[in-house]
Scaffold this motif. Structure first.
Motif, PDB file in Angstrom:
ATOM      1  N   SER A  42       0.823  -1.216   0.000  1.00  0.00           N
ATOM      2  CA  SER A  42       0.000   0.000   0.000  1.00  0.00           C
ATOM      3  C   SER A  42       0.855   1.263   0.000  1.00  0.00           C
ATOM      4  N   ALA A  43       2.132   1.163   0.373  1.00  0.00           N
ATOM      5  CA  ALA A  43       3.005   2.330   0.419  1.00  0.00           C
ATOM      6  C   ALA A  43       3.293   2.899  -0.968  1.00  0.00           C
ATOM      7  N   LEU A  44       3.003   2.148  -2.033  1.00  0.00           N
ATOM      8  CA  LEU A  44       3.241   2.634  -3.391  1.00  0.00           C
ATOM      9  C   LEU A  44       2.174   3.622  -3.843  1.00  0.00           C
ATOM     10  N   ALA A  45       1.007   3.579  -3.247  1.00  0.00           N
ATOM     11  CA  ALA A  45      -0.111   4.431  -3.672  1.00  0.00           C
ATOM     12  C   ALA A  45       0.255   5.907  -3.534  1.00  0.00           C
ATOM     13  N   GLY A  46      -0.086   6.666  -4.569  1.00  0.00           N
ATOM     14  CA  GLY A  46       0.170   8.098  -4.562  1.00  0.00           C
ATOM     15  C   GLY A  46       1.558   8.493  -5.010  1.00  0.00           C
ATOM     16  N   ARG A  47       2.406   7.541  -5.293  1.00  0.00           N
ATOM     17  CA  ARG A  47       3.770   7.837  -5.728  1.00  0.00           C
ATOM     18  C   ARG A  47       3.859   7.845  -7.257  1.00  0.00           C
ATOM     19  N   MET A  48       4.801   8.644  -7.760  1.00  0.00           N
ATOM     20  CA  MET A  48       5.025   8.718  -9.202  1.00  0.00           C
ATOM     21  C   MET A  48       6.090   7.715  -9.617  1.00  0.00           C
ATOM     22  N   ILE A  49       5.877   7.058 -10.754  1.00  0.00           N
ATOM     23  CA  ILE A  49       6.871   6.145 -11.322  1.00  0.00           C
ATOM     24  C   ILE A  49       7.902   6.988 -12.074  1.00  0.00           C
ATOM     25  N   VAL A  50       9.160   6.883 -11.666  1.00  0.00           N
ATOM     26  CA  VAL A  50      10.200   7.742 -12.235  1.00  0.00           C
ATOM     27  C   VAL A  50      11.222   6.979 -13.069  1.00  0.00           C
ATOM     28  N   ALA A  51      11.188   5.648 -13.029  1.00  0.00           N
ATOM     29  CA  ALA A  51      12.133   4.867 -13.840  1.00  0.00           C
ATOM     30  C   ALA A  51      11.635   3.435 -13.949  1.00  0.00           C
ATOM     31  N   VAL A  52      11.994   2.796 -15.060  1.00  0.00           N
ATOM     32  CA  VAL A  52      11.783   1.364 -15.256  1.00  0.00           C
ATOM     33  C   VAL A  52      13.124   0.781 -15.683  1.00  0.00           C
ATOM     34  N   ASP A  53      13.634  -0.171 -14.920  1.00  0.00           N
ATOM     35  CA  ASP A  53      14.952  -0.750 -15.181  1.00  0.00           C
ATOM     36  C   ASP A  53      14.866  -2.266 -15.118  1.00  0.00           C
ATOM     37  N   ARG A  54      16.025  -2.899 -15.332  1.00  0.00           N
ATOM     38  CA  ARG A  54      16.115  -4.351 -15.249  1.00  0.00           C
ATOM     39  C   ARG A  54      17.391  -4.739 -14.515  1.00  0.00           C
ATOM     40  N   HIS A  55      17.341  -5.900 -13.889  1.00  0.00           N
ATOM     41  CA  HIS A  55      18.513  -6.517 -13.267  1.00  0.00           C
ATOM     42  C   HIS A  55      18.434  -8.000 -13.655  1.00  0.00           C
ATOM     43  N   GLY A  56      19.251  -8.422 -14.628  1.00  0.00           N
ATOM     44  CA  GLY A  56      19.100  -9.781 -15.121  1.00  0.00           C
ATOM     45  C   GLY A  56      17.704  -9.962 -15.691  1.00  0.00           C
ATOM     46  N   LYS A  57      16.946 -10.927 -15.162  1.00  0.00           N
ATOM     47  CA  LYS A  57      15.571 -11.158 -15.604  1.00  0.00           C
ATOM     48  C   LYS A  57      14.545 -10.422 -14.742  1.00  0.00           C
ATOM     49  N   PHE A  58      15.001  -9.629 -13.789  1.00  0.00           N
ATOM     50  CA  PHE A  58      14.102  -8.901 -12.896  1.00  0.00           C
ATOM     51  C   PHE A  58      13.716  -7.551 -13.500  1.00  0.00           C
ATOM     52  N   LEU A  59      12.441  -7.196 -13.386  1.00  0.00           N
ATOM     53  CA  LEU A  59      11.963  -5.867 -13.731  1.00  0.00           C
ATOM     54  C   LEU A  59      11.914  -5.016 -12.479  1.00  0.00           C
ATOM     55  N   ASP A  60      12.236  -3.729 -12.616  1.00  0.00           N
ATOM     56  CA  ASP A  60      12.332  -2.841 -11.458  1.00  0.00           C
ATOM     57  C   ASP A  60      11.638  -1.524 -11.789  1.00  0.00           C
ATOM     58  N   LEU A  61      10.518  -1.247 -11.125  1.00  0.00           N
ATOM     59  CA  LEU A  61       9.804   0.014 -11.249  1.00  0.00           C
ATOM     60  C   LEU A  61      10.155   0.874 -10.036  1.00  0.00           C
ATOM     61  N   THR A  62      10.691   2.076 -10.288  1.00  0.00           N
ATOM     62  CA  THR A  62      11.097   2.971  -9.212  1.00  0.00           C
ATOM     63  C   THR A  62      10.006   4.008  -8.958  1.00  0.00           C
ATOM     64  N   PHE A  63       9.618   4.142  -7.694  1.00  0.00           N
ATOM     65  CA  PHE A  63       8.585   5.086  -7.274  1.00  0.00           C
ATOM     66  C   PHE A  63       9.218   6.177  -6.420  1.00  0.00           C
ATOM     67  N   ALA A  64       9.026   7.432  -6.812  1.00  0.00           N
ATOM     68  CA  ALA A  64       9.598   8.550  -6.077  1.00  0.00           C
ATOM     69  C   ALA A  64       8.847   8.781  -4.776  1.00  0.00           C
ATOM     70  N   ALA A  65       9.487   9.518  -3.890  1.00  0.00           N
ATOM     71  CA  ALA A  65       8.807   9.955  -2.675  1.00  0.00           C
ATOM     72  C   ALA A  65       7.630  10.841  -3.060  1.00  0.00           C
ATOM     73  N   PRO A 145      16.815  -2.306  -4.597  1.00  0.00           N
ATOM     74  CA  PRO A 145      16.713  -3.568  -5.340  1.00  0.00           C
ATOM     75  C   PRO A 145      17.643  -4.663  -4.819  1.00  0.00           C
ATOM     76  N   ASN A 146      18.769  -4.286  -4.233  1.00  0.00           N
ATOM     77  CA  ASN A 146      19.703  -5.285  -3.729  1.00  0.00           C
ATOM     78  C   ASN A 146      19.188  -6.017  -2.493  1.00  0.00           C
ATOM     79  N   GLU A 147      18.048  -5.584  -1.953  1.00  0.00           N
ATOM     80  CA  GLU A 147      17.401  -6.332  -0.885  1.00  0.00           C
ATOM     81  C   GLU A 147      16.754  -7.609  -1.404  1.00  0.00           C
ATOM     82  N   VAL A 148      16.545  -7.690  -2.715  1.00  0.00           N
ATOM     83  CA  VAL A 148      15.987  -8.901  -3.331  1.00  0.00           C
ATOM     84  C   VAL A 148      17.107  -9.922  -3.469  1.00  0.00           C
TER      85      VAL A 148
END
Length: 304
Positions: A42-65, A145-148
């Motif tokens: 639920s912490a993602l709600a109201g945040r803007m997506i500022v980047a879409v990246d990849r790490h190997g086969k992982f997708l990573d959507l970055t949400f700004a404060a 992302p390195n927490e994954v």
């Protein structure tokens, strides 16, 4: 399973659709798919997506404060990281979701991103799905992302400019007698290559999937060039395609993987298969094993 070329294309497609959009809510339908609890989804709600990246086969959507704008970076960013596994996929939705009757989690829908009404089209977003009964899709909400765990242990990107022939030779030499098919697929050794493209790379290099990783300098060079050309060619074919088109493009571009019983496009021999407990590989005997068919590994090492 999407591999490095498809994830590259997904990043480009999703980045064009999502960056600058604000999330209204993130709905988790299959709770087994969500692997983290702090921070909550639920912490993602109201945040803007500022980047879409990849790490190997992982997708990573970055949400700004909240209120930070479109510039990536900051201590309060959150990341929505996804590994689509064997049967997962992402579907772009042009409008608000239609709520269907039935028990939550009983269908293929695993999670859903609903964007706010300010964008075009309003209420659009992503449906994250997983087909079949074996559920391996993994979703993480993290501050870094390195927490994954899977990202923290990834090997180098084979298409990175710093990934050299010498580095590749060192990896193969270190793997010793390990079978080259398994080395190419090992994400802790090289990131992003899976079952399909390892088959394709070895076919292009004219190498058996059971060949030991330690090999001559000429063989290392041949395999390195095959890896580069196979992955870059797949990326070029996928360039500009929407997520809905990537599976078809991948299948059309494969020469041996998934083509058991068909003619090899290089030599005309019949493509053969080796089956494991939970996967299989495909190869061409003439191109790769000197005309010798490989046996099912459950039964024997090699048919003489």
């Amino acid at each position: 399973m999407p591999e490095l070329p498809e994830v590259y294309a997904l990043v480009a497609d999703l980045g064009a659709r999502l960056v600058g959009r604000t999330l209204d809510r993130f709905d988790v339908v299959s709770f087994a798919a969500l692997k983290t609890f702090d921070p909550p989804a639920s912490a993602l709600a109201g945040r803007m997506i500022v980047a879409v990246d990849r790490h190997g086969k992982f997708l990573d959507l970055t949400f700004a404060a909240p209120g930070a704008g479109v510039a990536a970076g900051g201590d309060d960013e959150l990341h929505l990281v996804m590994h689509l596994a064997r049967a997962g996929w992402i579907r772009w939705r042009e409008g608000p979701p239609v709520i269907k009757a039935g028990r939550p989690g009983s269908g293929p829908l695993a999670a859903r991103l609903v964007l706010d009404e300010s964008g075009d089209p309003p209420g659009s977003g992503l449906d994250i799905t997983e087909a079949g009964t074996k559920k391996s899709l993994a979703i993480y909400v993290v501050r870094d992302p390195n927490e994954v765990p899977g990202i923290a242990r990834l090997g180098p990107n084979p298409l990175d400019p710093g990934f050299t022939l010498e580095q590749f030779a060192g990896i193969l030499n270190g793997a010793g007698r390990a079978q080259i098919k398994g080395v190419l697929r090992n994400q802790a050794v090289i990131a992003g290559i899976g079952n399909a493209y390892s088959d394709e790379i070895l076919h292009t290099a004219h190498m058996s999937p059971f060949k030991p990783a330690a090999m001559t300098d000429d063989e290392v060079g041949r395999l390195f060039e095959a890896m580069q050309s196979t992955l870059r060619g797949a990326i070029e074919r996928s360039d500009g395609l929407a997520a809905s088109e990537l599976k078809r493009e991948k299948k059309l571009g494969l020469q041996v993987h998934g083509r058991t019983g068909e003619f090899c496009p290089v030599c005309g021999d019949i493509v053969r298969q080796v089956t494991y407990a939970d996967s299989s590989l495909q190869y061409c005997p003439t191109c790769q094993t000197g005309g010798k068919p490989l046996a099912d590994r459950v039964l024997s090492r090699l048919l003489k």
